[in-house]
Design a protein around this motif. Structure first.
Motif, PDB file in Angstrom:
ATOM      1  N   ALA A 204       0.803  -1.228   0.000  1.00 55.10           N
ATOM      2  CA  ALA A 204       0.000   0.000   0.000  1.00 55.10           C
ATOM      3  C   ALA A 204       0.837   1.280   0.000  1.00 55.10           C
ATOM      4  N   PRO A 205       1.945   1.367   0.759  1.00 59.87           N
ATOM      5  CA  PRO A 205       2.725   2.611   0.729  1.00 59.87           C
ATOM      6  C   PRO A 205       3.275   2.977  -0.641  1.00 59.87           C
ATOM      7  N   TYR A 206       3.471   1.997  -1.490  1.00 57.74           N
ATOM      8  CA  TYR A 206       3.937   2.286  -2.854  1.00 57.74           C
ATOM      9  C   TYR A 206       2.963   3.224  -3.561  1.00 57.74           C
ATOM     10  N   TYR A 207       1.683   2.929  -3.453  1.00 54.76           N
ATOM     11  CA  TYR A 207       0.658   3.740  -4.117  1.00 54.76           C
ATOM     12  C   TYR A 207       0.445   5.062  -3.385  1.00 54.76           C
ATOM     13  N   MET A 208       0.599   5.045  -2.054  1.00 56.45           N
ATOM     14  CA  MET A 208       0.507   6.288  -1.301  1.00 56.45           C
ATOM     15  C   MET A 208       1.567   7.272  -1.769  1.00 56.45           C
ATOM     16  N   LEU A 209       2.789   6.796  -1.957  1.00 58.77           N
ATOM     17  CA  LEU A 209       3.882   7.673  -2.376  1.00 58.77           C
ATOM     18  C   LEU A 209       3.626   8.280  -3.748  1.00 58.77           C
ATOM     19  N   LYS A 210       3.047   7.506  -4.649  1.00 59.78           N
ATOM     20  CA  LYS A 210       2.726   8.020  -5.980  1.00 59.78           C
ATOM     21  C   LYS A 210       1.728   9.177  -5.888  1.00 59.78           C
ATOM     22  N   SER A 211       0.694   9.006  -5.084  1.00 57.56           N
ATOM     23  CA  SER A 211      -0.310  10.057  -4.923  1.00 57.56           C
ATOM     24  C   SER A 211       0.252  11.254  -4.175  1.00 57.56           C
ATOM     25  N   LEU A 212       1.060  10.981  -3.153  1.00 59.15           N
ATOM     26  CA  LEU A 212       1.615  12.073  -2.350  1.00 59.15           C
ATOM     27  C   LEU A 212       2.508  12.978  -3.176  1.00 59.15           C
ATOM     28  N   GLU A 213       3.269  12.421  -4.100  1.00 57.47           N
ATOM     29  CA  GLU A 213       4.150  13.274  -4.911  1.00 57.47           C
ATOM     30  C   GLU A 213       3.327  14.249  -5.754  1.00 57.47           C
ATOM     31  N   ILE A 214       2.254  13.782  -6.341  1.00 57.12           N
ATOM     32  CA  ILE A 214       1.406  14.681  -7.139  1.00 57.12           C
ATOM     33  C   ILE A 214       0.787  15.746  -6.231  1.00 57.12           C
ATOM     34  N   TYR A 215       0.334  15.328  -5.061  1.00 54.74           N
ATOM     35  CA  TYR A 215      -0.262  16.264  -4.095  1.00 54.74           C
ATOM     36  C   TYR A 215       0.747  17.342  -3.693  1.00 54.74           C
ATOM     37  N   LEU A 216       1.961  16.937  -3.364  1.00 49.84           N
ATOM     38  CA  LEU A 216       2.971  17.907  -2.948  1.00 49.84           C
ATOM     39  C   LEU A 216       3.350  18.832  -4.092  1.00 49.84           C
ATOM     40  N   GLN A 217       3.496  18.289  -5.268  1.00 47.97           N
ATOM     41  CA  GLN A 217       3.874  19.098  -6.417  1.00 47.97           C
ATOM     42  C   GLN A 217       2.842  20.191  -6.678  1.00 47.97           C
ATOM     43  N   GLN A 218       1.578  19.813  -6.679  1.00 44.34           N
ATOM     44  CA  GLN A 218       0.530  20.790  -6.960  1.00 44.34           C
ATOM     45  C   GLN A 218       0.425  21.835  -5.863  1.00 44.34           C
ATOM     46  N   ASN A 219       0.501  21.392  -4.611  1.00 46.32           N
ATOM     47  CA  ASN A 219       0.304  22.327  -3.506  1.00 46.32           C
ATOM     48  C   ASN A 219       1.505  23.221  -3.260  1.00 46.32           C
ATOM     49  N   LYS A 220       2.690  22.706  -3.485  1.00 48.83           N
ATOM     50  CA  LYS A 220       3.860  23.573  -3.361  1.00 48.83           C
ATOM     51  C   LYS A 220       3.832  24.645  -4.443  1.00 48.83           C
ATOM     52  N   ASN A 221       3.390  24.288  -5.636  1.00 51.41           N
ATOM     53  CA  ASN A 221       3.268  25.263  -6.712  1.00 51.41           C
ATOM     54  C   ASN A 221       2.214  26.315  -6.385  1.00 51.41           C
ATOM     55  N   ASN A 222       1.202  25.928  -5.596  1.00 52.53           N
ATOM     56  CA  ASN A 222       0.136  26.861  -5.209  1.00 52.53           C
ATOM     57  C   ASN A 222       0.467  27.658  -3.959  1.00 52.53           C
ATOM     58  N   GLY A 223       1.647  27.414  -3.388  1.00 52.66           N
ATOM     59  CA  GLY A 223       2.055  28.182  -2.215  1.00 52.66           C
ATOM     60  C   GLY A 223       1.558  27.638  -0.890  1.00 52.66           C
ATOM     61  N   THR A 224       1.028  26.410  -0.869  1.00 51.78           N
ATOM     62  CA  THR A 224       0.571  25.798   0.378  1.00 51.78           C
ATOM     63  C   THR A 224       1.750  25.587   1.328  1.00 51.78           C
ATOM     64  N   LYS A 225       1.546  25.874   2.595  1.00 54.28           N
ATOM     65  CA  LYS A 225       2.588  25.694   3.586  1.00 54.28           C
ATOM     66  C   LYS A 225       2.432  24.338   4.290  1.00 54.28           C
ATOM     67  N   PHE A 226       3.550  23.677   4.535  1.00 57.10           N
ATOM     68  CA  PHE A 226       3.564  22.427   5.292  1.00 57.10           C
ATOM     69  C   PHE A 226       4.548  22.576   6.446  1.00 57.10           C
ATOM     70  N   ALA A 227       4.239  21.916   7.565  1.00 54.66           N
ATOM     71  CA  ALA A 227       5.132  22.007   8.722  1.00 54.66           C
ATOM     72  C   ALA A 227       4.971  20.761   9.584  1.00 54.66           C
TER      73      ALA A 227
END
Length: 232
Positions: A204-227
């Protein structure tokens, strides 16, 4: 004899209800002693059940790529098995919290055994990092009658969003869509970097990582903050 058995079963069910079910429901519903959101403009990514020798290093690589700090609620026995991964988490600025020494529910732990699970995991983390351990999330978000008392020295954190990503089928269909809607500041997202626990799929983590990368890419481009939680 049958009546005695029936009465005994009923008494045990009542005891379990009082000791495990009711405390879990009340703590979750009324947010007694727990955090489910933060009053900040950042999103907290949290990961349970690791470290895993295959997927956790890949996750750390991904977080480093997008310059995101996260929080890991780790299993103490796995910390003992993979100390280098824990040291890397600490070195790269992530928060490391307790998720019991074994992945076992508080429902079936006595107060003494629950305290032991916490202290053993804290000790394992501190041996790797030398840092104070401040955060705790019980496996499955389960509590018992004594959880708040036994864990009062820690900040107990649940989540605002849970995705069911411990199942490979969810990672293949639906996880990305749900992640992409989880963009509200103050959210605490729960994901899993290990699929070796009861009810989970190993891959399952294999597929989680695939989705997470797209999520991070889009949100970092939109200026979303993570901490990470220690930064919040």
């Amino acid at each position: 004899m049958i009546k005695i058995i029936i009465v005994t079963v009923i008494l045990l069910l009542i005891l379990f209800l009082v000791y495990a079910i009711l405390p879990t429901v009340m703590i979750r519903v009324f947010s007694w002693g727990i955090t489910k959101r933060t009053n900040t403009d950042a999103i907290a990514l949290t990961f349970d059940d690791g470290p895993n020798p295959e997927y956790t290093p890949q996750l750390l690589d991904l977080l480093k790529k997008y310059d995101v700090k996260a929080t890991f609620f780790v299993v103490g026995s796995k910390v003992k098995s993979y100390p280098a991964i824990i040291k890397r988490m600490s070195r790269e600025g992530h928060t490391i919290g307790i998720h019991h020494f074994e992945h076992i529910s508080s429902w079936i732990l006595s107060p003494f055994r629950l305290k032991k699970q916490l202290l053993m995991t804290e000790q394992a983390i501190r041996e790797c990092t030398g840092e104070k351990v401040s955060f705790y999330r019980p496996p499955w978000g389960s509590f018992n009658l004594f959880s708040l008392l036994v864990s009062k020295r820690y900040n107990m954190v649940l989540w605002s969003h849970i995705f069911g990503d411990w199942k490979a089928a969810k990672g293949i269909n639906g996880l990305l869509e749900e992640l992409l809607t989880a963009t509200e500041p103050g959210s605490i997202l729960l994901l899993h970097d290990c699929g070796e626990t009861l009810g989970a799929d190993k891959e399952a983590p294999y597929y989680m990582l695939k989705s997470l990368e797209i999520y991070l890419q889009q949100n970092k481009n939109n200026g979303t903050k993570f901490a990470s939680l220690k930064d919040l």
